[in-house]
Motif scaffolding. Sequence first.
Motif, mmCIF file in Angstrom:
data_model
loop_
_atom_site.group_PDB
_atom_site.id
_atom_site.type_symbol
_atom_site.label_atom_id
_atom_site.label_comp_id
_atom_site.label_asym_id
_atom_site.label_seq_id
_atom_site.Cartn_x
_atom_site.Cartn_y
_atom_site.Cartn_z
ATOM 1 N N MET A 91 15.195 -4.419 -5.892
ATOM 2 C CA MET A 91 15.675 -3.732 -4.780
ATOM 3 C C MET A 91 14.675 -2.935 -3.896
ATOM 4 S SD MET A 91 17.338 -6.684 -3.610
ATOM 5 C CE MET A 91 18.430 -6.066 -2.463
ATOM 6 N N VAL A 92 14.761 -2.142 -5.123
ATOM 7 C CA VAL A 92 13.981 -0.955 -4.221
ATOM 8 C C VAL A 92 12.366 -0.742 -3.574
ATOM 9 C CG1 VAL A 92 13.197 1.507 -5.177
ATOM 10 C CG2 VAL A 92 15.327 0.392 -5.613
ATOM 11 N N TYR A 93 11.657 -1.487 -4.379
ATOM 12 C CA TYR A 93 10.952 -2.115 -3.971
ATOM 13 C C TYR A 93 10.687 -3.153 -2.777
ATOM 14 C CZ TYR A 93 5.780 -4.384 -4.249
ATOM 15 O OH TYR A 93 4.384 -4.851 -4.161
ATOM 16 N N LEU A 94 11.066 -3.694 -2.782
ATOM 17 C CA LEU A 94 11.506 -4.304 -1.728
ATOM 18 C C LEU A 94 12.657 -3.004 -0.332
ATOM 19 C CD1 LEU A 94 11.806 -7.081 0.341
ATOM 20 C CD2 LEU A 94 14.550 -6.789 -0.099
ATOM 21 N N TYR A 95 12.653 -2.846 -0.135
ATOM 22 C CA TYR A 95 12.807 -1.177 0.617
ATOM 23 C C TYR A 95 11.247 -0.832 0.858
ATOM 24 C CZ TYR A 95 14.438 3.813 1.489
ATOM 25 O OH TYR A 95 14.048 5.256 1.907
ATOM 26 N N LEU A 96 10.754 -0.607 -0.124
ATOM 27 C CA LEU A 96 9.821 0.546 0.061
ATOM 28 C C LEU A 96 8.375 -0.358 0.760
ATOM 29 C CD1 LEU A 96 9.573 2.379 -3.284
ATOM 30 C CD2 LEU A 96 9.982 3.678 -1.263
ATOM 31 N N LYS A 97 9.209 -1.948 1.011
ATOM 32 C CA LYS A 97 8.224 -2.612 0.948
ATOM 33 C C LYS A 97 7.616 -3.346 2.242
ATOM 34 C CE LYS A 97 4.845 -3.550 -1.086
ATOM 35 N NZ LYS A 97 3.115 -2.950 -0.964
ATOM 36 N N THR A 98 9.380 -3.342 3.207
ATOM 37 C CA THR A 98 10.227 -3.620 4.117
ATOM 38 C C THR A 98 8.948 -2.890 5.756
ATOM 39 O OG1 THR A 98 11.086 -4.952 3.271
ATOM 40 C CG2 THR A 98 11.304 -4.516 5.486
ATOM 41 N N PRO A 99 8.024 -3.405 6.213
ATOM 42 C CA PRO A 99 8.462 -1.705 7.573
ATOM 43 C C PRO A 99 10.149 -1.924 8.602
ATOM 44 C CG PRO A 99 6.848 -4.019 7.571
ATOM 45 C CD PRO A 99 7.775 -4.372 6.433
ATOM 46 N N MET A 101 11.934 0.352 7.690
ATOM 47 C CA MET A 101 13.131 1.091 6.428
ATOM 48 C C MET A 101 12.974 2.081 6.123
ATOM 49 S SD MET A 101 15.048 -1.541 5.545
ATOM 50 C CE MET A 101 15.102 -3.411 6.219
ATOM 51 N N THR A 102 11.211 2.744 6.309
ATOM 52 C CA THR A 102 11.611 4.270 5.960
ATOM 53 C C THR A 102 11.127 4.905 6.922
ATOM 54 O OG1 THR A 102 9.325 3.975 5.210
ATOM 55 C CG2 THR A 102 10.951 4.006 3.168
ATOM 56 N N GLU A 103 11.346 6.404 6.991
ATOM 57 C CA GLU A 103 11.359 7.122 7.673
ATOM 58 C C GLU A 103 9.662 7.002 7.965
ATOM 59 O OE1 GLU A 103 12.078 8.876 10.209
ATOM 60 O OE2 GLU A 103 14.717 8.163 9.704
ATOM 61 N N ALA A 104 8.853 7.714 8.547
ATOM 62 C CA ALA A 104 7.149 7.892 8.178
ATOM 63 C C ALA A 104 6.713 8.320 7.330
ATOM 64 C CB ALA A 104 6.644 9.170 9.325
ATOM 65 N N PRO A 109 14.986 7.026 4.232
ATOM 66 C CA PRO A 109 16.034 5.705 4.892
ATOM 67 C C PRO A 109 15.980 5.652 6.091
ATOM 68 C CG PRO A 109 17.665 6.052 3.769
ATOM 69 C CD PRO A 109 16.408 7.281 3.662
ATOM 70 N N THR A 110 15.156 4.457 7.415
ATOM 71 C CA THR A 110 15.524 4.575 8.927
ATOM 72 C C THR A 110 16.826 4.535 9.263
ATOM 73 O OG1 THR A 110 14.950 2.780 8.709
ATOM 74 C CG2 THR A 110 13.544 4.718 9.288
ATOM 75 N N GLN A 111 17.786 4.835 9.452
ATOM 76 C CA GLN A 111 19.360 3.879 10.054
ATOM 77 C C GLN A 111 19.282 2.560 9.670
ATOM 78 O OE1 GLN A 111 21.627 5.545 11.067
ATOM 79 N NE2 GLN A 111 23.360 4.488 10.398
ATOM 80 N N GLN A 112 18.241 1.562 9.937
ATOM 81 C CA GLN A 112 17.930 0.129 9.523
ATOM 82 C C GLN A 112 18.265 0.188 7.929
ATOM 83 O OE1 GLN A 112 14.960 -1.862 11.134
ATOM 84 N NE2 GLN A 112 14.964 -3.997 9.959
ATOM 85 N N GLY A 113 17.316 0.986 7.432
ATOM 86 C CA GLY A 113 16.657 1.170 6.080
ATOM 87 C C GLY A 113 17.557 1.809 5.230
#
Length: 141
Positions: A91-99, A101-104, A109-113
């Motif tokens: 799940m953490v890998y998914l979070y890191l790989k999904t456009p 989801m993270t700030e620059a 995390p972004t609000q969406q992430g």
Amino acid sequence: MAIRLSHLALRLASGAFILNSGVGKLNLDAEHAGQLQKLALNAFPQLADLEAEKFGKLLSYSEVGLGASLLTPFLPSRLVGLALTAFAGSMVYLYLKTPGMTEADGIRPTQQGTALAKDIWLLAIGLALLLDGKKRKKVSE
């Protein structure tokens, strides 16, 4: 084998959370299952070969099984910790790989992430259960 008292809160909180999530997905319609599968494809492109409904069923069964395992007192904490670490790590890998989801910086995390970033806590719980071994008595010679 009984649950160590120090593991009780970790197993109850994570087990109940994951079990509830899995039960909520048991009757996913094809549209919602497809949305979850599309998200998962960002990190795991191999999942494209599954039908969306089958993916949804497998995901829900996995979460129900993992949640129930964490809540089952006779299962060793290290075993369920290993399973939780694998699940939360994916799940953490998914979070890191999904456009998006993270700030620059690629971490915060972004609000969406935020919804996926919380899985870092599940990863920490899994690692705590996995790595917290019993203290062994030294044998005096």
